[in-house]
Motif scaffolding. Structure first.
Motif, mmCIF file in Angstrom:
data_model
loop_
_atom_site.group_PDB
_atom_site.id
_atom_site.type_symbol
_atom_site.label_atom_id
_atom_site.label_comp_id
_atom_site.label_asym_id
_atom_site.label_seq_id
_atom_site.Cartn_x
_atom_site.Cartn_y
_atom_site.Cartn_z
ATOM 1 N N TRP A 53 0.856 -1.178 0.000
ATOM 2 C CA TRP A 53 0.000 0.000 0.000
ATOM 3 C C TRP A 53 0.902 1.242 0.000
ATOM 4 C CZ3 TRP A 53 0.452 -3.621 3.830
ATOM 5 C CH2 TRP A 53 1.134 -3.223 4.979
ATOM 6 N N CYS A 54 0.297 2.375 -0.300
ATOM 7 C CA CYS A 54 1.064 3.619 -0.362
ATOM 8 C C CYS A 54 1.616 3.988 1.012
ATOM 9 C CB CYS A 54 0.187 4.773 -0.852
ATOM 10 S SG CYS A 54 -0.442 4.568 -2.541
ATOM 11 N N THR A 55 2.872 4.377 1.030
ATOM 12 C CA THR A 55 3.456 4.936 2.251
ATOM 13 C C THR A 55 2.995 6.383 2.385
ATOM 14 O OG1 THR A 55 5.412 3.511 2.098
ATOM 15 C CG2 THR A 55 5.606 5.501 3.444
ATOM 16 N N ARG A 101 -4.469 3.584 7.449
ATOM 17 C CA ARG A 101 -4.804 3.258 6.061
ATOM 18 C C ARG A 101 -6.254 3.607 5.763
ATOM 19 N NH1 ARG A 101 -2.949 -2.710 4.494
ATOM 20 N NH2 ARG A 101 -3.706 -3.204 6.599
ATOM 21 N N HIS A 102 -7.127 3.419 6.732
ATOM 22 C CA HIS A 102 -8.536 3.769 6.527
ATOM 23 C C HIS A 102 -8.703 5.269 6.293
ATOM 24 C CE1 HIS A 102 -12.865 3.331 6.797
ATOM 25 N NE2 HIS A 102 -12.905 4.314 7.696
ATOM 26 N N LEU A 103 -7.865 6.081 6.925
ATOM 27 C CA LEU A 103 -7.944 7.532 6.774
ATOM 28 C C LEU A 103 -7.287 8.032 5.497
ATOM 29 C CD1 LEU A 103 -7.138 8.658 10.435
ATOM 30 C CD2 LEU A 103 -9.307 9.014 9.235
ATOM 31 N N THR A 104 -6.212 7.373 5.057
ATOM 32 C CA THR A 104 -5.378 7.937 3.985
ATOM 33 C C THR A 104 -5.521 7.251 2.635
ATOM 34 O OG1 THR A 104 -3.527 6.495 4.632
ATOM 35 C CG2 THR A 104 -3.654 8.681 5.658
ATOM 36 N N LEU A 105 -6.161 6.090 2.601
ATOM 37 C CA LEU A 105 -6.248 5.337 1.339
ATOM 38 C C LEU A 105 -7.702 5.155 0.924
ATOM 39 C CD1 LEU A 105 -3.691 2.463 2.138
ATOM 40 C CD2 LEU A 105 -3.220 4.691 1.099
ATOM 41 N N PRO A 106 -8.004 5.350 -0.358
ATOM 42 C CA PRO A 106 -9.371 5.134 -0.847
ATOM 43 C C PRO A 106 -9.688 3.641 -0.922
ATOM 44 C CG PRO A 106 -7.925 5.680 -2.677
ATOM 45 C CD PRO A 106 -7.098 5.826 -1.447
ATOM 46 N N MET A 107 -10.941 3.304 -1.036
ATOM 47 C CA MET A 107 -11.374 1.909 -1.143
ATOM 48 C C MET A 107 -11.567 1.530 -2.604
ATOM 49 S SD MET A 107 -11.441 1.114 2.050
ATOM 50 C CE MET A 107 -12.310 -0.461 2.135
ATOM 51 N N ARG A 162 -12.242 -10.394 -6.206
ATOM 52 C CA ARG A 162 -13.377 -11.178 -5.706
ATOM 53 C C ARG A 162 -14.629 -10.320 -5.565
ATOM 54 N NH1 ARG A 162 -9.599 -14.507 -2.396
ATOM 55 N NH2 ARG A 162 -10.084 -16.688 -2.852
ATOM 56 N N GLY A 163 -14.516 -9.060 -5.915
ATOM 57 C CA GLY A 163 -15.638 -8.155 -5.760
ATOM 58 C C GLY A 163 -15.770 -7.589 -4.365
ATOM 59 N N THR A 164 -14.723 -7.749 -3.545
ATOM 60 C CA THR A 164 -14.733 -7.247 -2.166
ATOM 61 C C THR A 164 -14.087 -5.866 -2.104
ATOM 62 O OG1 THR A 164 -14.520 -9.520 -1.360
ATOM 63 C CG2 THR A 164 -14.031 -7.759 0.207
ATOM 64 N N SER A 165 -14.619 -4.990 -1.273
ATOM 65 C CA SER A 165 -14.065 -3.643 -1.134
ATOM 66 C C SER A 165 -12.871 -3.673 -0.178
ATOM 67 C CB SER A 165 -15.142 -2.699 -0.598
ATOM 68 O OG SER A 165 -14.654 -1.384 -0.513
ATOM 69 N N LYS A 166 -11.715 -3.195 -0.657
ATOM 70 C CA LYS A 166 -10.491 -3.162 0.139
ATOM 71 C C LYS A 166 -9.744 -1.857 -0.111
ATOM 72 C CE LYS A 166 -9.515 -8.091 0.688
ATOM 73 N NZ LYS A 166 -8.497 -9.164 0.526
ATOM 74 N N HIS A 167 -8.780 -1.563 0.772
ATOM 75 C CA HIS A 167 -7.975 -0.359 0.589
ATOM 76 C C HIS A 167 -7.126 -0.482 -0.675
ATOM 77 C CE1 HIS A 167 -8.544 -0.088 5.106
ATOM 78 N NE2 HIS A 167 -8.985 1.084 4.684
ATOM 79 N N ASN A 195 -12.895 15.743 5.852
ATOM 80 C CA ASN A 195 -13.754 15.017 4.928
ATOM 81 C C ASN A 195 -12.904 14.412 3.808
ATOM 82 O OD1 ASN A 195 -15.702 14.025 3.255
ATOM 83 N ND2 ASN A 195 -17.000 15.854 3.334
ATOM 84 N N LYS A 196 -12.735 13.088 3.816
ATOM 85 C CA LYS A 196 -11.888 12.426 2.820
ATOM 86 C C LYS A 196 -12.445 12.568 1.401
ATOM 87 C CE LYS A 196 -12.242 8.552 4.947
ATOM 88 N NZ LYS A 196 -12.107 7.115 5.310
ATOM 89 N N SER A 197 -13.745 12.594 1.279
ATOM 90 C CA SER A 197 -14.341 12.623 -0.055
ATOM 91 C C SER A 197 -14.030 13.900 -0.806
ATOM 92 C CB SER A 197 -15.859 12.429 0.045
ATOM 93 O OG SER A 197 -16.431 13.500 0.788
ATOM 94 N N GLU A 198 -13.664 14.953 -0.082
ATOM 95 C CA GLU A 198 -13.356 16.214 -0.742
ATOM 96 C C GLU A 198 -11.921 16.261 -1.277
ATOM 97 O OE1 GLU A 198 -14.150 19.318 1.980
ATOM 98 O OE2 GLU A 198 -16.311 18.965 2.066
ATOM 99 N N SER A 199 -11.118 15.295 -0.888
ATOM 100 C CA SER A 199 -9.727 15.269 -1.340
ATOM 101 C C SER A 199 -9.621 14.499 -2.643
ATOM 102 C CB SER A 199 -8.843 14.611 -0.287
ATOM 103 O OG SER A 199 -8.929 15.313 0.923
ATOM 104 N N ASN A 200 -8.710 14.952 -3.480
ATOM 105 C CA ASN A 200 -8.464 14.235 -4.721
ATOM 106 C C ASN A 200 -7.655 12.973 -4.435
ATOM 107 O OD1 ASN A 200 -9.717 16.205 -6.313
ATOM 108 N ND2 ASN A 200 -7.857 17.469 -6.275
ATOM 109 N N VAL A 201 -7.821 11.997 -5.317
ATOM 110 C CA VAL A 201 -7.058 10.747 -5.220
ATOM 111 C C VAL A 201 -5.889 10.815 -6.192
ATOM 112 C CG1 VAL A 201 -7.134 8.259 -5.593
ATOM 113 C CG2 VAL A 201 -9.053 9.413 -4.502
ATOM 114 N N THR A 202 -4.724 10.363 -5.764
ATOM 115 C CA THR A 202 -3.535 10.367 -6.611
ATOM 116 C C THR A 202 -2.773 9.060 -6.422
ATOM 117 O OG1 THR A 202 -1.506 11.573 -7.153
ATOM 118 C CG2 THR A 202 -2.077 11.448 -4.830
#
Length: 590
Positions: free
Chosen positions: A77-79, A94-100, A105-110, A130-137
């Protein structure tokens, strides 16, 4: 002077051939009559088969397969810097900093390759962020790796993940491509220039190629070249010694020799995961599994050229030299002269013009046999590499997964030998393919649910058991269907087709690990079904004389009945000589 019995057997054979076009009985093989004089079941065969068939298979399997474990990709995972300033656990961070993301298998993971685009060292109010307001990179600070099973692998050292995850897949593909080239070139070299020169070339390429690949991982293209050099000679490393061992031994020992190589392979592939599990470091592991292949060279005294091949090339003087070398170690006197050997084969072998692999498609019967054998090789190869590569990507301990798929091969070879020698090669081959097809059905049904992981591992291991059984039969049939003058070329053609199709195995694994875990089993199941049906149309080779000429190969099995099982030739009472009683003991068995 040739003894009367030998001449009588030859005359009887000639008469039988005139009546029946081609007698496939092992009893009418002139070469076996000669080998009996030198000893075809003695101390030399024992030493040769233990060293170059079993021993080299164990060492060669490690130098060939060690890169699979060294290139395993642990969970990653990303450092993301900043956790040291908080009291969060790794899972919470990881829950705070990484998107899902959704996995295969169709399972949601980081996410393994993306992070939220924010400066986490400057965030003070985590409750209202609010994590959803941040862009993903993509990962900006490298990757962190799960060190549960490995301290280090090539992929963790060089960060061959995410944008570079195809580096691993392409490495395996390059290996398959160069195996195609090597099988084509070295396979025909074995039939044109002899098995011995190919043996030495194969050891040099495998040992040097893998050694240089260990020290060049930071130069990817050089690493690819060195990996390709190993693949170039990988197949001939196993083929050349086994062909010689089979050609200098009795008919009833053929399956034993095949099982020697198969067990040697399994010993090597079983030791590898245990060694890596203990060392946990890929560099030491790679060196320890590469060096044994070169050590085999110290046994050069027992490296011979196949006398059967020498006779097929009319090199009678050289053949006599090899017969005498075998006889000396077997404790026998070999008094057959070059002139007598020439006379014996004067009416047996006319000069045949062959055109490389194209000769294997001369005549409908030989073309059919070659085509079915080629397809069987393809199915065995693509399923083998898919299962092995997939084993380290399944859940749980990657070393135990790999070990299970290696250890299960040993009983498979024992079962294969019993079935092949009892019910025939054709029935055993076809049945194994069809059982593999049936085993794929529950795998496809259960694969999406992670709670069935253990059942999946069990079913995959069972398919690997059947795959080993099928490989044993296909390999043995290839040795027995093709004529002496084209034997290594015929096997080389099978491995060329196998590796050409095997190129897709890494991509099947990539598809199964990134898109849908069921995808590989859909494809493998279809191949197993077609292979099982096709194998029923191969000729039975049990209790048959090895064909020596192209003409014999074109008629091999031509008159076999489709619904039939092989029958052993009638035993003829024969009083053994004192020398035979002494040498044909169990302790001298190959």
């Amino acid at each position: 002077m040739l003894d009367e019995k030998l001449n009588g057997d030859m005359e009887k054979t000639a008469h039988t051939n005139e009546e029946d076009e081609y007698d496939e009985s092992e009893e009418n093989d002139p070469f076996q009559k000669i080998m009996e004089r030198a000893g075809n079941h003695g101390r030399f065969q024992l030493i040769y088969n233990l060293t170059f068939v079993l021993g080299l298979a164990a060492a060669g399997s490690m130098v060939y397969m060690n890169v699979i474990l060294a290139l395993d990709i642990p969970d990653h995972w990303c450092t993301v810097p900043g956790r040291e300033l908080t009291n969060y656990t790794m899972d919470e961070w990881r829950h705070l900093t990484l998107p899902m993301q959704t996995d295969n298998r169709g399972t949601s993971k980081h996410s393994r390759c993306e992070m939220y685009n924010a400066n986490f060292t400057e965030i003070n109010d985590w409750l209202h962020w609010n994590k959803s307001e941040s862009n993903v990179t993509v990962c900006q600070h490298g990757w962190s790796y799960d060190r549960t099973w490995y301290e280090d692998t090539i992929t963790t050292k060089e960060d061959w993940v995410c944008a570079k995850d195809l580096y691993v897949t392409n490495t395996f593909v390059v290996g398959r491509v160069t195996e195609v080239v090597g099988s084509f070139v070295l396979g025909q070299m074995g039939d044109a220039y002899g098995r011995r020169i190919v043996y030495y070339i194969s050891i040099a390429f495998c040992a040097l190629g893998r050694s240089f690949s260990i020290i060049t991982t930071n130069y990817y293209w050089v690493f690819l070249f060195c990996t390709g050099l190993t693949g170039l000679a990988a197949n001939s490393l196993f083929q050349a010694p086994q062909i010689v061992g089979m050609e200098i031994s009795r008919e009833q020992d053929r399956s034993i020799i095949a099982i020697y190589q198969s067990i040697g392979w399994s010993i090597g592939t079983s030791l590898m995961p245990l060694l890596f599990w203990w060392l946990r470091d890929w560099v030491v592991f790679m060196w320890l599994t590469t060096v044994p292949t070169a050590i085999i060279l110290i046994f050069f005294k027992y490296v011979i050229e196949s006398p059967r091949w020498l006779i097929s090339k009319h090199r009678y003087r050289d053949a006599i030299t090899q017969f005498k070398k075998i006889a000396k170690i077997n404790g026998r006197q070999f008094d057959l002269t070059e002139k007598e050997l020439v006379q014996l084969y004067a009416n047996k072998q006319a000069d045949e013009v062959t055109y490389g692999m194209a000769s294997l498609f001369s005549g409908w019967h030989l073309t059919r046999n070659t085509s079915i054998m080629g397809f069987s090789w393809c199915v065995v190869a693509v399923s083998y590499f898919t299962l092995v590569l997939f084993s380290t990507r399944m859940g749980g301990n990657p070393f135990l997964n790999f070990l299970l798929q290696s250890v299960v091969e040993i009983p498979a070879y024992v079962v294969a030998r019993y079935l092949g020698d009892t019910y025939g090669r054709r029935f055993t081959n076809s049945s194994s393919f069809l059982l593999s097809f049936l085993a794929c059905i529950p795998l496809i049904i259960l694969a999406p649910d992670v709670k069935y992981e253990r059942i999946m591992v069990g079913l995959a291991t069972f398919i690997k058991f059947l795959n080993a059984l099928t490989f044993f039969m296909v390999n043995l049939q290839s040795m027995e269907i093709y004529p002496t003058c084209m034997r290594q070329t015929g096997i080389a053609l099978g491995t060329i087709l196998a590796n050409a199709v095997g190129i897709f195995a890494p991509y099947l694994v990539y598809l199964g690990t990134t898109v849908d875990i069921r995808a590989p089993y859909y494809i493998l199941g279809t191949l197993f079904l077609i292979g099982g049906i096709g194998a029923t149309f191969l000729p039975e080779t049990l209790h048959k004389k090895l064909p020596d000429t192209m003409e014999e190969a074109r008629h091999f099995g031509k008159h076999d009945k489709f619904f039939s099982l092989p029958k052993a030739p009638p035993k003829v009472a024969k009083a053994p000589t004192a020398e035979e009683v002494h040498l044909n003991q169990t302790k001298f068995a190959p």
